[in-house]
Design a protein around this motif. Structure first.
Motif, PDB file in Angstrom:
ATOM      1  N   UNK A 152       0.837  -1.248   0.111  1.00  0.00           N
ATOM      2  CA  UNK A 152       0.096   0.022   0.014  1.00  0.00           C
ATOM      3  C   UNK A 152       0.858   1.252  -0.152  1.00  0.00           C
ATOM      4  N   UNK A 153       0.417   2.160  -0.796  1.00  0.00           N
ATOM      5  CA  UNK A 153       1.302   3.448  -0.933  1.00  0.00           C
ATOM      6  C   UNK A 153       0.906   4.620  -0.355  1.00  0.00           C
ATOM      7  N   UNK A 154       1.435   5.409   0.585  1.00  0.00           N
ATOM      8  CA  UNK A 154       1.104   6.853   0.881  1.00  0.00           C
ATOM      9  C   UNK A 154       1.712   7.859   0.303  1.00  0.00           C
ATOM     10  N   UNK A 155       1.488   8.564  -0.729  1.00  0.00           N
ATOM     11  CA  UNK A 155       1.923   9.661  -1.528  1.00  0.00           C
ATOM     12  C   UNK A 155       1.505  10.991  -1.010  1.00  0.00           C
ATOM     13  N   UNK A 156       2.250  11.714  -0.402  1.00  0.00           N
ATOM     14  CA  UNK A 156       1.663  13.038   0.288  1.00  0.00           C
ATOM     15  C   UNK A 156       0.498  13.014   1.123  1.00  0.00           C
ATOM     16  N   UNK A 157       0.873  12.023   2.021  1.00  0.00           N
ATOM     17  CA  UNK A 157      -0.156  11.693   3.034  1.00  0.00           C
ATOM     18  C   UNK A 157      -1.540  11.050   2.586  1.00  0.00           C
ATOM     19  N   UNK A 158      -1.596  10.632   1.098  1.00  0.00           N
ATOM     20  CA  UNK A 158      -2.812  10.206   0.984  1.00  0.00           C
ATOM     21  C   UNK A 158      -2.559   8.800   0.252  1.00  0.00           C
ATOM     22  N   UNK A 159      -3.566   7.821   0.235  1.00  0.00           N
ATOM     23  CA  UNK A 159      -3.313   6.710  -0.249  1.00  0.00           C
ATOM     24  C   UNK A 159      -3.296   6.843  -1.697  1.00  0.00           C
ATOM     25  N   UNK A 197       3.039  16.852 -19.335  1.00  0.00           N
ATOM     26  CA  UNK A 197       1.579  16.766 -18.578  1.00  0.00           C
ATOM     27  C   UNK A 197       0.872  18.080 -18.781  1.00  0.00           C
ATOM     28  N   UNK A 198       1.485  19.323 -18.856  1.00  0.00           N
ATOM     29  CA  UNK A 198       0.859  20.507 -18.913  1.00  0.00           C
ATOM     30  C   UNK A 198       0.346  20.814 -20.441  1.00  0.00           C
ATOM     31  N   UNK A 199       1.233  20.563 -21.234  1.00  0.00           N
ATOM     32  CA  UNK A 199       0.969  20.813 -22.772  1.00  0.00           C
ATOM     33  C   UNK A 199       0.371  19.926 -23.314  1.00  0.00           C
ATOM     34  N   UNK A 200       0.328  18.642 -23.030  1.00  0.00           N
ATOM     35  CA  UNK A 200      -0.394  17.595 -23.960  1.00  0.00           C
ATOM     36  C   UNK A 200      -1.190  16.625 -23.267  1.00  0.00           C
ATOM     37  N   UNK A 201      -0.856  16.437 -21.908  1.00  0.00           N
ATOM     38  CA  UNK A 201      -1.856  15.562 -21.118  1.00  0.00           C
ATOM     39  C   UNK A 201      -2.565  15.844 -19.715  1.00  0.00           C
ATOM     40  N   UNK A 202      -3.002  17.283 -20.004  1.00  0.00           N
ATOM     41  CA  UNK A 202      -3.331  17.742 -18.744  1.00  0.00           C
ATOM     42  C   UNK A 202      -4.404  17.194 -17.860  1.00  0.00           C
ATOM     43  N   UNK A 248       4.217   8.984 -16.131  1.00  0.00           N
ATOM     44  CA  UNK A 248       5.580   8.458 -15.962  1.00  0.00           C
ATOM     45  C   UNK A 248       6.307   9.059 -17.349  1.00  0.00           C
ATOM     46  N   UNK A 249       7.161  10.113 -17.140  1.00  0.00           N
ATOM     47  CA  UNK A 249       8.025  10.519 -18.183  1.00  0.00           C
ATOM     48  C   UNK A 249       9.133   9.579 -18.264  1.00  0.00           C
ATOM     49  N   UNK A 250       9.733   8.973 -19.111  1.00  0.00           N
ATOM     50  CA  UNK A 250      11.156   8.350 -19.288  1.00  0.00           C
ATOM     51  C   UNK A 250      11.753   9.117 -19.999  1.00  0.00           C
ATOM     52  N   UNK A 251      12.767   9.654 -19.635  1.00  0.00           N
ATOM     53  CA  UNK A 251      13.879  10.194 -20.422  1.00  0.00           C
ATOM     54  C   UNK A 251      15.051   9.160 -20.758  1.00  0.00           C
ATOM     55  N   UNK A 252      15.223   8.899 -22.086  1.00  0.00           N
ATOM     56  CA  UNK A 252      16.343   8.083 -22.465  1.00  0.00           C
ATOM     57  C   UNK A 252      17.343   8.824 -23.273  1.00  0.00           C
ATOM     58  N   UNK A 267      -1.863  14.651 -10.633  1.00  0.00           N
ATOM     59  CA  UNK A 267      -1.744  15.741 -11.501  1.00  0.00           C
ATOM     60  C   UNK A 267      -0.608  16.722 -11.008  1.00  0.00           C
ATOM     61  N   UNK A 268       0.219  16.105  -9.902  1.00  0.00           N
ATOM     62  CA  UNK A 268       1.234  16.996  -9.511  1.00  0.00           C
ATOM     63  C   UNK A 268       2.743  16.183  -9.524  1.00  0.00           C
ATOM     64  N   UNK A 269       3.966  16.998  -9.608  1.00  0.00           N
ATOM     65  CA  UNK A 269       4.904  16.130  -9.670  1.00  0.00           C
ATOM     66  C   UNK A 269       5.279  15.560  -8.334  1.00  0.00           C
ATOM     67  N   UNK A 270       5.901  14.326  -8.338  1.00  0.00           N
ATOM     68  CA  UNK A 270       6.141  13.555  -7.084  1.00  0.00           C
ATOM     69  C   UNK A 270       7.716  13.638  -7.249  1.00  0.00           C
ATOM     70  N   UNK A 271       8.098  14.289  -6.129  1.00  0.00           N
ATOM     71  CA  UNK A 271       9.595  14.362  -6.010  1.00  0.00           C
ATOM     72  C   UNK A 271      10.065  13.247  -5.017  1.00  0.00           C
ATOM     73  N   UNK A 272       9.486  12.681  -4.104  1.00  0.00           N
ATOM     74  CA  UNK A 272       9.871  11.875  -3.111  1.00  0.00           C
ATOM     75  C   UNK A 272      10.506  12.478  -1.889  1.00  0.00           C
TER      76      UNK A 272
END
Lengths: 394, 394
Positions: free
Chosen positions: A222-229, B200-205, B211-215, B227-232
């Motif tokens: 189970x994943x909590x991201x930004x304090x939400x499931x 996300x903003x310009x094409x998939x809002x 997940x955007x993978x840069x190779x 809809x927000x950047x997950x930085x961890x």
């Protein structure tokens, strides 16, 4: 400026009582004056909202009157006993039900061996009978029922979706079936999601990003991201049991693929490995008992399973960068051996930046993570400001 | 009820202008009456806020006057040309800068080969000179500078943190250095994070989890969660390049570990493999050119790299359950070969529930994902309701 006020107040004159209750939910007693200061609201508005909360018994006058120079001011505190919550954690082989208060404290509890593959009517039938017995013990007004199931659940409908180990449960209308028999709203989720919710709420509420890994008959997280499931796009997030960890075709998984994590490192997989080596073991409980007795082979297999799980988690640490990984489920009771294997691989394989402050721990809730999470799911729903406002203004 | 209004209005009489601008940012022209209806605010409040936005040129009267039976009503529309934004995407071997409007449309642009290992003063010095040239071309008032760097960046300070391929950059105060020379606030982030943001903003809002993978020379990903950047927890999320994909000790990675994804599947890795096989290739650009020319070995290696990346992404799909995976970076220009390898493994390995509606696509922004993301980072900051309110009330 009146209009801004009117906008915020548009849905009823006591709207906002829920927000006030949110403040009081920490259990601290507060006077009218303190609440006026905390919220910036007018004294008359605060009084009106307190009256609404008092009339629904969500708050009570606190025993300790606080003197503010003149006559003693009455303080108010959250009434955690205002309602009771029913919580059920249905696992692959056993079931647990409890009745809790509004702070998720268990008031009464039962645990039985009950295989989920007996089908929904038998398992849920037992649930209804047992909960009614528990409710007689505890008394109180039931405000909702939370249920965790060992398989994918559609979050919106509360119905299981193609659950692999739950024959007869696919699409079963759990909320309707239980709701009509228990007379309260029913919320259903995957068991690992509610364990993550319970652990986060009860033991790590300040943590932003947490991964709760359940290791039992199967493996999931189970994943909590930004304090939400975090449920993901199809509610399928956290299903790490079927990540491939070996390219060997010999280890076939119940999912139809080969080399899945679950097929090499779950409690069931270790039991199979032990049986093949001539040690009598039929499931994760047997493995835990053998490990606790110090059976060398069981200890070795448990540690190796920890390494396999650690390999998958090392990737997840690089990808997701959580600050806490919690290990729970039956196998967590095999103690430090699994955890040691997990830590060994994560700390050697993940990026230093991501592991610098990473905590890898066993669940603090033990085998109650699921039941507490099921209660928390209901409590958060029932006590959300919107839900409280709706009840208060109706 | 007045007090609720006063609370919401406490930080200034035109607070709330930012919220109004948020509505108008979609580019549609709206009359006062329409805005009154949309917000529920009083006509006088709407007028006051429109005046504040007009005086800062964030909105302009629309050309098309809308008749409502009586005299024609003036409509207002977002003025995307009110300010200009500077955006820079600094890669391992080349750099791109642009000036955009407030809708992230590129007004002027430069791209040069410029290795990041020349150090911060040379690279950022070039950036300052080039941006000033571009600003002369475009005109307009600069409201902020967004910079993407090819390494970990502390989100709060905007400084690189132990970046592996950026000698001399560790802890360099990029925002201060650039800000003092360009006279505008500077925001800095990891290049893959801004690519995810831009895509996300310009094409998939409308997408919740992406997940955007840069190779390219390396491999990394940017994560959009709800809809927000997950930085961890440490801002280290998305560093998938160092996930182990082979237990062979022969493939040593620049990170010090062996068997990392980046060491077997990046553009640099493919170039090394091609060189070893006698094909002249020195970096990801060479690999892309060879693949485009139809060089069989380059095509085979690209497809195999796609499979290796797909293996890691299959785990991520099970864990995170995104609805869209976007492939970008230099190597994305090697077209369908990489994508085919990625798809092959994900669809065979990930869970059906998680892949049922999963879209795996090349970036729609091409090599401009980074530059547009850098602009978006600034625009979202400058046009946030709080920031607009602050400017308007000062």
């Amino acid at each position: 400026m009146l209009t801004q006020g009117m906008l915020s107040e548009s849905s009823g004159s006591v709207t906002g009582a829920g927000a006030l209750l949110s403040i009081l939910r920490d259990g601290q007693a507060r006077t009218r004056a303190e609440l006026v200061q905390l919220t910036g609201l007018a004294r008359s508005t605060v009084s009106q909202r307190l009256d609404a909360l008092l009339s629904h018994q969500w708050i009570v006058p606190a025993d300790d009157a606080i003197s503010s120079g003149g006559r003693p001011a009455t303080a108010f505190t959250f009434n955690r006993g205002a309602r009771v919550v029913a919580a059920a954690d249905l696992g692959a082989t056993h079931a647990r039900v409890a009745v809790t208060d509004l702070a998720s404290t268990v008031l009464a509890e039962r645990r039985v061996d009950l295989p989920i593959d007996r089908g929904p009517e038998e398992v849920l039938g037992w649930l209804v009978v047992t909960l009614k017995e528990l409710l007689v013990e505890t008394g109180g007004s039931l405000c909702g029922v939370g249920v965790g199931l060992p398989g994918p659940v559609s979050h919106s409908s509360g119905r299981p979706v193609n659950p692999p180990i739950m024959p007869g449960w696919d699409g079963f209308p759990v909320p309707d079936w239980l709701g009509s028999r228990l007379g309260a709203p029913v919320l259903v989720d995957n068991d690992v999601n509610i364990m993550a919710l319970g652990e986060h709420w009860a033991a790590r509420r300040d943590v932003e990003h947490l991964v709760f890994v359940k290791i039992g008959t199967g493996i999931g997280c189970g994943i909590i991201s930004e304090r939400r499931l975090h449920r993901g796009a199809q509610g399928a997030a956290g299903d790490i049991g079927h990540i491939r960890v070996t390219t060997s075709d010999e280890v076939v998984c119940r999912c139809g693929n080969s080399g899945c994590l679950e097929a090499v490192a779950s409690g069931a997989a270790i039991a199979t490995q032990l049986s093949a080596a001539g040690v009598d073991a039929h499931g994760s409980r047997d493995v835990v008992n053998l490990v606790r007795q110090g059976n060398t082979m069981a200890v070795q297999f448990a540690r190796q399973a920890g390494r396999e799980i650690g390999d998958v988690l090392a990737s997840i640490v690089n990808f997701f960068n959580p600050s806490v990984i919690v290990i729970g489920g039956d196998m967590a009771e095999a103690g430090e051996h699994i955890l040691a294997g997990v830590r060994e691989v994560i700390y050697s394989r993940s990026l230093p930046l991501a592991t610098q402050h990473l905590s890898i721990r066993a669940t603090e809730l033990g085998d109650r993570a699921g039941i507490i999470g099921a209660a928390v799911m209901v409590i958060e729903h029932v006590l959300s400001p919107e839900a409280v406002d709706l009840v208060v203004s109706s």
